[in-house]
Design an enzyme around this catalytic site. Sequence first.
Site, PDB file in Angstrom:
ATOM      1  N   SER A  98       0.846  -1.191   0.000  1.00 20.61           N
ATOM      2  CA  SER A  98       0.000   0.000   0.000  1.00 20.61           C
ATOM      3  C   SER A  98       0.883   1.243   0.000  1.00 20.61           C
ATOM      4  O   SER A  98       1.866   1.304   0.742  1.00 20.61           O
ATOM      5  CB  SER A  98      -0.919   0.004   1.225  1.00 20.61           C
ATOM      6  OG  SER A  98      -1.813   1.101   1.182  1.00 20.61           O
ATOM      7  N   HIS A 102       2.543  12.167  -0.543  1.00 19.21           N
ATOM      8  CA  HIS A 102       2.132  13.571  -0.476  1.00 19.21           C
ATOM      9  C   HIS A 102       3.311  14.439  -0.911  1.00 19.21           C
ATOM     10  O   HIS A 102       4.339  14.497  -0.229  1.00 19.21           O
ATOM     11  CB  HIS A 102       1.715  13.944   0.950  1.00 19.21           C
ATOM     12  CG  HIS A 102       0.462  13.273   1.401  1.00 19.21           C
ATOM     13  ND1 HIS A 102      -0.787  13.706   1.005  1.00 19.21           N
ATOM     14  CD2 HIS A 102       0.251  12.199   2.208  1.00 19.21           C
ATOM     15  CE1 HIS A 102      -1.705  12.933   1.551  1.00 19.21           C
ATOM     16  NE2 HIS A 102      -1.106  12.015   2.283  1.00 19.21           N
ATOM     17  N   HIS A 112      -2.225   7.301  -4.660  1.00 15.49           N
ATOM     18  CA  HIS A 112      -2.436   6.130  -3.800  1.00 15.49           C
ATOM     19  C   HIS A 112      -2.443   4.884  -4.678  1.00 15.49           C
ATOM     20  O   HIS A 112      -2.994   4.886  -5.789  1.00 15.49           O
ATOM     21  CB  HIS A 112      -3.782   6.246  -3.074  1.00 15.49           C
ATOM     22  CG  HIS A 112      -4.298   4.935  -2.552  1.00 15.49           C
ATOM     23  ND1 HIS A 112      -5.315   4.237  -3.176  1.00 15.49           N
ATOM     24  CD2 HIS A 112      -3.935   4.185  -1.488  1.00 15.49           C
ATOM     25  CE1 HIS A 112      -5.570   3.134  -2.512  1.00 15.49           C
ATOM     26  NE2 HIS A 112      -4.740   3.064  -1.476  1.00 15.49           N
ATOM     27  N   ASN A 114      -2.721   0.438  -4.060  1.00  9.41           N
ATOM     28  CA  ASN A 114      -2.758  -0.719  -3.180  1.00  9.41           C
ATOM     29  C   ASN A 114      -3.029  -1.940  -4.033  1.00  9.41           C
ATOM     30  O   ASN A 114      -3.910  -1.918  -4.889  1.00  9.41           O
ATOM     31  CB  ASN A 114      -3.860  -0.564  -2.119  1.00  9.41           C
ATOM     32  CG  ASN A 114      -4.059  -1.828  -1.298  1.00  9.41           C
ATOM     33  OD1 ASN A 114      -4.805  -2.714  -1.686  1.00  9.41           O
ATOM     34  ND2 ASN A 114      -3.382  -1.899  -0.168  1.00  9.41           N
ATOM     35  N   ARG A 116      -3.501  -6.176  -3.135  1.00 12.86           N
ATOM     36  CA  ARG A 116      -3.606  -7.049  -1.976  1.00 12.86           C
ATOM     37  C   ARG A 116      -4.170  -8.409  -2.383  1.00 12.86           C
ATOM     38  O   ARG A 116      -4.831  -8.548  -3.419  1.00 12.86           O
ATOM     39  CB  ARG A 116      -4.512  -6.418  -0.920  1.00 12.86           C
ATOM     40  CG  ARG A 116      -5.892  -6.053  -1.433  1.00 12.86           C
ATOM     41  CD  ARG A 116      -6.666  -5.176  -0.471  1.00 12.86           C
ATOM     42  NE  ARG A 116      -7.955  -4.776  -1.036  1.00 12.86           N
ATOM     43  CZ  ARG A 116      -8.133  -3.724  -1.824  1.00 12.86           C
ATOM     44  NH1 ARG A 116      -7.100  -2.949  -2.139  1.00 12.86           N
ATOM     45  NH2 ARG A 116      -9.327  -3.423  -2.297  1.00 12.86           N
ATOM     46  N   HIS A 147      -5.333   8.267 -16.956  1.00 14.82           N
ATOM     47  CA  HIS A 147      -6.340   7.245 -17.235  1.00 14.82           C
ATOM     48  C   HIS A 147      -5.964   6.407 -18.458  1.00 14.82           C
ATOM     49  O   HIS A 147      -6.280   5.204 -18.509  1.00 14.82           O
ATOM     50  CB  HIS A 147      -7.713   7.888 -17.403  1.00 14.82           C
ATOM     51  CG  HIS A 147      -8.412   8.132 -16.107  1.00 14.82           C
ATOM     52  ND1 HIS A 147      -9.251   7.209 -15.527  1.00 14.82           N
ATOM     53  CD2 HIS A 147      -8.366   9.187 -15.255  1.00 14.82           C
ATOM     54  CE1 HIS A 147      -9.712   7.690 -14.377  1.00 14.82           C
ATOM     55  NE2 HIS A 147      -9.188   8.893 -14.186  1.00 14.82           N
ATOM     56  N   HIS A 177     -20.264  13.027   2.465  1.00 19.27           N
ATOM     57  CA  HIS A 177     -20.657  14.217   3.220  1.00 19.27           C
ATOM     58  C   HIS A 177     -20.199  15.505   2.543  1.00 19.27           C
ATOM     59  O   HIS A 177     -20.618  16.594   2.936  1.00 19.27           O
ATOM     60  CB  HIS A 177     -20.127  14.142   4.663  1.00 19.27           C
ATOM     61  CG  HIS A 177     -18.638  14.067   4.780  1.00 19.27           C
ATOM     62  ND1 HIS A 177     -17.942  12.881   4.758  1.00 19.27           N
ATOM     63  CD2 HIS A 177     -17.705  15.036   4.938  1.00 19.27           C
ATOM     64  CE1 HIS A 177     -16.653  13.121   4.909  1.00 19.27           C
ATOM     65  NE2 HIS A 177     -16.482  14.423   5.010  1.00 19.27           N
TER      66      HIS A 177
END
Length: 305
Positions: A98, A102, A112, A114, A116, A147, A177
């Site tokens: 992972s 920054h 980012h 990851n 797994r 992309h 939110h």
Amino acid sequence: MEQPTRDQITTYLQGLQDRICQALEAADGTGRFREDQWQRPGGGGGRSRTLSEGTVIEKGGVGFSAVHGEASAATLRQLNLTDQPTDAPPTFYATGVSIVLHPRNPRVPIIHMNIRYFEMSTGQYWFGGGIDLTPHYVVPDDARWFHEQLKTVCDHHNPAYYPKFKTWADDYFFIPHRQETRGIGGIFFDYLTETDTTNKAELMAFWQGVGEAFAPIYTHFMQQNRDLPYTEREQRWQGLRRGRYVEFNLVWDRGTKFGLETNGRTESILMSMPPMANWIYDYQPEPDSPEADTLAWLRKGVDWV
């Protein structure tokens, strides 16, 4: 065709961690990774590598873990495996790499990745992972290039992968939110297991392709954007975008929740946090500003390729 074992998968991930760290150090120029090896009380452990105060990377982590043990009720719920035998609790094995980086310059995006692998004592297994990009300022040409790289990886294995996994990323990396996506998305996939037309070795080949794509993609952005000028205004905006990143990771990210619920190493789980973030009450960007333009791009369903 011989099917890969979990030991072979684990060895591959350790090598991938090594290669990515070497590529990032070379691209950064001055930053060097520090390694912490750790053991999980319930079984297994990992290698957490962090880089701080590099020339390009202000804070980053490249973590490898391989953990195992009894699957608690919370773990089974997290993995959508509630229908399990009750006489002997199942055990799990989980391994992965992972990464969150920054950058110092607001013109270099956050990234980012990851990948797994999970395996249950009941015989169930699956691959998961993905790559997504979070620019502080969305540059459409950069988003399209990003992309295109991911679509190339997907199309090499199955033309149906990119549209499916791109939509999955849009839905997953969404901050309900705030009603905005965390960034410009990418690809995200989970619970990939063999079917009548795809075996374990073929799934692993795709999964490896995603892992190997990471370093070329991000070092491209490091080299292209590292010397672009920026002001205090861009740094303030960077702090706000980092704040959104924190909100997603702590409130919505399933990987964070899984790590904490399985007694993972807290420092390793939270190494994705930025070195500094900011929140401004009821912040509204100026109309027609670069900041307003970026917010307008942070939505699901943008057709980048």
